[in-house]
Design a protein around this motif. Structure first.
Motif, mmCIF file in Angstrom:
data_model
loop_
_atom_site.group_PDB
_atom_site.id
_atom_site.type_symbol
_atom_site.label_atom_id
_atom_site.label_comp_id
_atom_site.label_asym_id
_atom_site.label_seq_id
_atom_site.Cartn_x
_atom_site.Cartn_y
_atom_site.Cartn_z
ATOM 1 N N LEU A 266 0.827 -1.206 0.000
ATOM 2 C CA LEU A 266 0.000 0.000 0.000
ATOM 3 C C LEU A 266 0.859 1.253 0.000
ATOM 4 O O LEU A 266 1.857 1.334 0.715
ATOM 5 C CB LEU A 266 -0.915 0.023 1.224
ATOM 6 C CG LEU A 266 -1.970 -1.063 1.313
ATOM 7 C CD1 LEU A 266 -2.755 -0.904 2.609
ATOM 8 C CD2 LEU A 266 -2.891 -1.042 0.115
ATOM 9 N N GLU A 267 0.446 2.206 -0.797
ATOM 10 C CA GLU A 267 1.065 3.526 -0.797
ATOM 11 C C GLU A 267 0.134 4.467 -0.036
ATOM 12 O O GLU A 267 -1.032 4.150 0.189
ATOM 13 C CB GLU A 267 1.260 4.027 -2.240
ATOM 14 C CG GLU A 267 2.136 3.135 -3.101
ATOM 15 C CD GLU A 267 3.599 3.161 -2.697
ATOM 16 O OE1 GLU A 267 4.016 4.129 -2.022
ATOM 17 O OE2 GLU A 267 4.321 2.212 -3.041
ATOM 18 N N LYS A 268 0.639 5.623 0.312
ATOM 19 C CA LYS A 268 -0.178 6.589 1.048
ATOM 20 C C LYS A 268 -1.447 6.950 0.266
ATOM 21 O O LYS A 268 -2.514 7.135 0.852
ATOM 22 C CB LYS A 268 0.646 7.838 1.350
ATOM 23 C CG LYS A 268 -0.049 8.825 2.223
ATOM 24 C CD LYS A 268 0.836 9.990 2.592
ATOM 25 C CE LYS A 268 0.072 10.891 3.535
ATOM 26 N NZ LYS A 268 0.914 11.651 4.403
ATOM 27 N N ASP A 269 -1.333 7.056 -1.059
ATOM 28 C CA ASP A 269 -2.482 7.471 -1.859
ATOM 29 C C ASP A 269 -3.338 6.306 -2.380
ATOM 30 O O ASP A 269 -4.286 6.522 -3.128
ATOM 31 C CB ASP A 269 -2.039 8.355 -3.019
ATOM 32 C CG ASP A 269 -1.129 7.636 -4.008
ATOM 33 O OD1 ASP A 269 -0.597 6.557 -3.669
ATOM 34 O OD2 ASP A 269 -0.944 8.159 -5.116
ATOM 35 N N THR A 270 -3.016 5.070 -1.998
ATOM 36 C CA THR A 270 -3.854 3.930 -2.386
ATOM 37 C C THR A 270 -5.210 4.070 -1.706
ATOM 38 O O THR A 270 -5.290 4.272 -0.496
ATOM 39 C CB THR A 270 -3.208 2.595 -1.956
ATOM 40 O OG1 THR A 270 -1.891 2.497 -2.510
ATOM 41 C CG2 THR A 270 -4.051 1.407 -2.428
ATOM 42 N N LEU A 271 -6.282 3.974 -2.474
ATOM 43 C CA LEU A 271 -7.632 4.058 -1.912
ATOM 44 C C LEU A 271 -7.911 2.792 -1.114
ATOM 45 O O LEU A 271 -7.600 1.691 -1.564
ATOM 46 C CB LEU A 271 -8.666 4.237 -3.017
ATOM 47 C CG LEU A 271 -8.509 5.513 -3.841
ATOM 48 C CD1 LEU A 271 -9.484 5.503 -5.015
ATOM 49 C CD2 LEU A 271 -8.723 6.744 -2.981
ATOM 50 N N LYS A 272 -8.493 2.971 0.053
ATOM 51 C CA LYS A 272 -8.775 1.851 0.951
ATOM 52 C C LYS A 272 -10.256 1.894 1.307
ATOM 53 O O LYS A 272 -10.722 2.870 1.894
ATOM 54 C CB LYS A 272 -7.905 1.944 2.197
ATOM 55 C CG LYS A 272 -6.414 1.934 1.877
ATOM 56 C CD LYS A 272 -5.621 2.609 2.977
ATOM 57 C CE LYS A 272 -4.183 2.814 2.560
ATOM 58 N NZ LYS A 272 -3.987 4.084 1.861
ATOM 59 N N VAL A 273 -10.979 0.830 0.951
ATOM 60 C CA VAL A 273 -12.429 0.792 1.144
ATOM 61 C C VAL A 273 -12.805 -0.455 1.928
ATOM 62 O O VAL A 273 -12.400 -1.566 1.574
ATOM 63 C CB VAL A 273 -13.158 0.782 -0.224
ATOM 64 C CG1 VAL A 273 -14.660 0.647 -0.040
ATOM 65 C CG2 VAL A 273 -12.809 2.034 -1.026
ATOM 66 N N LEU A 274 -13.600 -0.272 2.987
ATOM 67 C CA LEU A 274 -14.175 -1.415 3.694
ATOM 68 C C LEU A 274 -15.415 -1.835 2.912
ATOM 69 O O LEU A 274 -16.300 -1.019 2.669
ATOM 70 C CB LEU A 274 -14.575 -1.026 5.121
ATOM 71 C CG LEU A 274 -13.445 -0.625 6.044
ATOM 72 C CD1 LEU A 274 -14.011 -0.123 7.364
ATOM 73 C CD2 LEU A 274 -12.493 -1.785 6.270
ATOM 74 N N GLU A 275 -15.463 -3.082 2.518
ATOM 75 C CA GLU A 275 -16.603 -3.583 1.741
ATOM 76 C C GLU A 275 -17.234 -4.728 2.533
ATOM 77 O O GLU A 275 -16.783 -5.867 2.459
ATOM 78 C CB GLU A 275 -16.149 -4.051 0.354
ATOM 79 C CG GLU A 275 -17.311 -4.418 -0.532
ATOM 80 C CD GLU A 275 -16.873 -4.846 -1.905
ATOM 81 O OE1 GLU A 275 -17.492 -4.368 -2.871
ATOM 82 O OE2 GLU A 275 -15.925 -5.648 -2.030
ATOM 83 N N LEU A 276 -18.272 -4.380 3.291
ATOM 84 C CA LEU A 276 -18.887 -5.325 4.215
ATOM 85 C C LEU A 276 -20.306 -5.667 3.779
ATOM 86 O O LEU A 276 -20.941 -4.909 3.050
ATOM 87 C CB LEU A 276 -18.910 -4.725 5.625
ATOM 88 C CG LEU A 276 -17.561 -4.236 6.153
ATOM 89 C CD1 LEU A 276 -17.742 -3.530 7.482
ATOM 90 C CD2 LEU A 276 -16.581 -5.388 6.268
ATOM 91 N N LYS A 277 -20.790 -6.804 4.270
ATOM 92 C CA LYS A 277 -22.167 -7.210 3.998
ATOM 93 C C LYS A 277 -23.122 -6.131 4.515
ATOM 94 O O LYS A 277 -22.878 -5.541 5.568
ATOM 95 C CB LYS A 277 -22.475 -8.532 4.690
ATOM 96 C CG LYS A 277 -21.745 -9.718 4.114
ATOM 97 C CD LYS A 277 -22.183 -10.985 4.832
ATOM 98 C CE LYS A 277 -21.564 -12.204 4.199
ATOM 99 N NZ LYS A 277 -22.035 -12.490 2.863
ATOM 100 N N PRO A 278 -24.218 -5.878 3.816
ATOM 101 C CA PRO A 278 -25.167 -4.845 4.260
ATOM 102 C C PRO A 278 -25.722 -5.085 5.672
ATOM 103 O O PRO A 278 -26.020 -4.140 6.380
ATOM 104 C CB PRO A 278 -26.294 -4.912 3.227
ATOM 105 C CG PRO A 278 -25.687 -5.553 2.031
ATOM 106 C CD PRO A 278 -24.604 -6.465 2.539
ATOM 107 N N GLU A 279 -25.835 -6.327 6.080
ATOM 108 C CA GLU A 279 -26.401 -6.628 7.395
ATOM 109 C C GLU A 279 -25.376 -6.587 8.535
ATOM 110 O O GLU A 279 -25.681 -6.948 9.674
ATOM 111 C CB GLU A 279 -27.110 -7.989 7.380
ATOM 112 C CG GLU A 279 -26.187 -9.172 7.127
ATOM 113 C CD GLU A 279 -26.012 -9.536 5.654
ATOM 114 O OE1 GLU A 279 -25.484 -10.632 5.389
ATOM 115 O OE2 GLU A 279 -26.387 -8.755 4.763
ATOM 116 N N THR A 280 -24.164 -6.103 8.253
ATOM 117 C CA THR A 280 -23.133 -6.011 9.286
ATOM 118 C C THR A 280 -23.592 -5.041 10.377
ATOM 119 O O THR A 280 -23.928 -3.896 10.080
ATOM 120 C CB THR A 280 -21.800 -5.532 8.681
ATOM 121 O OG1 THR A 280 -21.418 -6.412 7.624
ATOM 122 C CG2 THR A 280 -20.704 -5.487 9.729
ATOM 123 N N PRO A 281 -23.611 -5.492 11.637
ATOM 124 C CA PRO A 281 -24.032 -4.606 12.732
ATOM 125 C C PRO A 281 -23.095 -3.408 12.892
ATOM 126 O O PRO A 281 -21.896 -3.495 12.599
ATOM 127 C CB PRO A 281 -23.955 -5.500 13.981
ATOM 128 C CG PRO A 281 -23.890 -6.898 13.476
ATOM 129 C CD PRO A 281 -23.296 -6.841 12.099
#
Length: 126
Positions: free
Chosen positions: A95-110
């Protein structure tokens, strides 16, 4: 000023395949095109021995635009990072500082688990 990213897929037979990435990146070399690494999708395909372990992140980290972070147990993906089987160290190493980082979780995640995922991401990836 817009970049287009090609993401690795979950299901066998979906495009692009490992070989397709080489073709596309060669054809559009120098263009606004990069790689989007989905950690869970890669892990599932590696677990099923459809692709060699680490092959995508090793081959395409120079083209890396962003990462979808989620974990996997068995073949179930989009789980909170640190609750499954993925060792995120190899991904974190590229990872570089400018690498986009996205949490991709199930919609039903509490909400409490989403908070846990955010804390993990801040500690490990930011």
């Amino acid at each position: 000023g817009i970049l287009l990213a090609i993401e690795n897929r979950y299901h066998y037979g979906e495009l692009p395949t490992l070989e397709d990435f080489d073709t596309v990146f060669a054809r559009f070399e120098g263009g606004p095109l990069g790689y989007w690494h989905d950690a869970g999708h890669a892990f599932v395909n590696e677990s099923l021995t459809l692709i060699p372990s680490g092959s995508l992140i090793d081959a395409y980290s120079p083209n890396l635009i962003g990462v979808h972070f989620h974990d996997v147990r068995g073949l179930t993906d989009h789980l909170v990072s640190s609750t499954g089987e993925i060792d995120f160290k190899k991904i974190n190493d590229v990872l570089e500082k400018d690498t986009l980082k996205v949490l991709e979780l199930k919609p039903e995640t509490p909400d409490s688990e989403i908070s846990r995922a955010i804390r993990f991401a801040r500690r490990e990836f930011l």
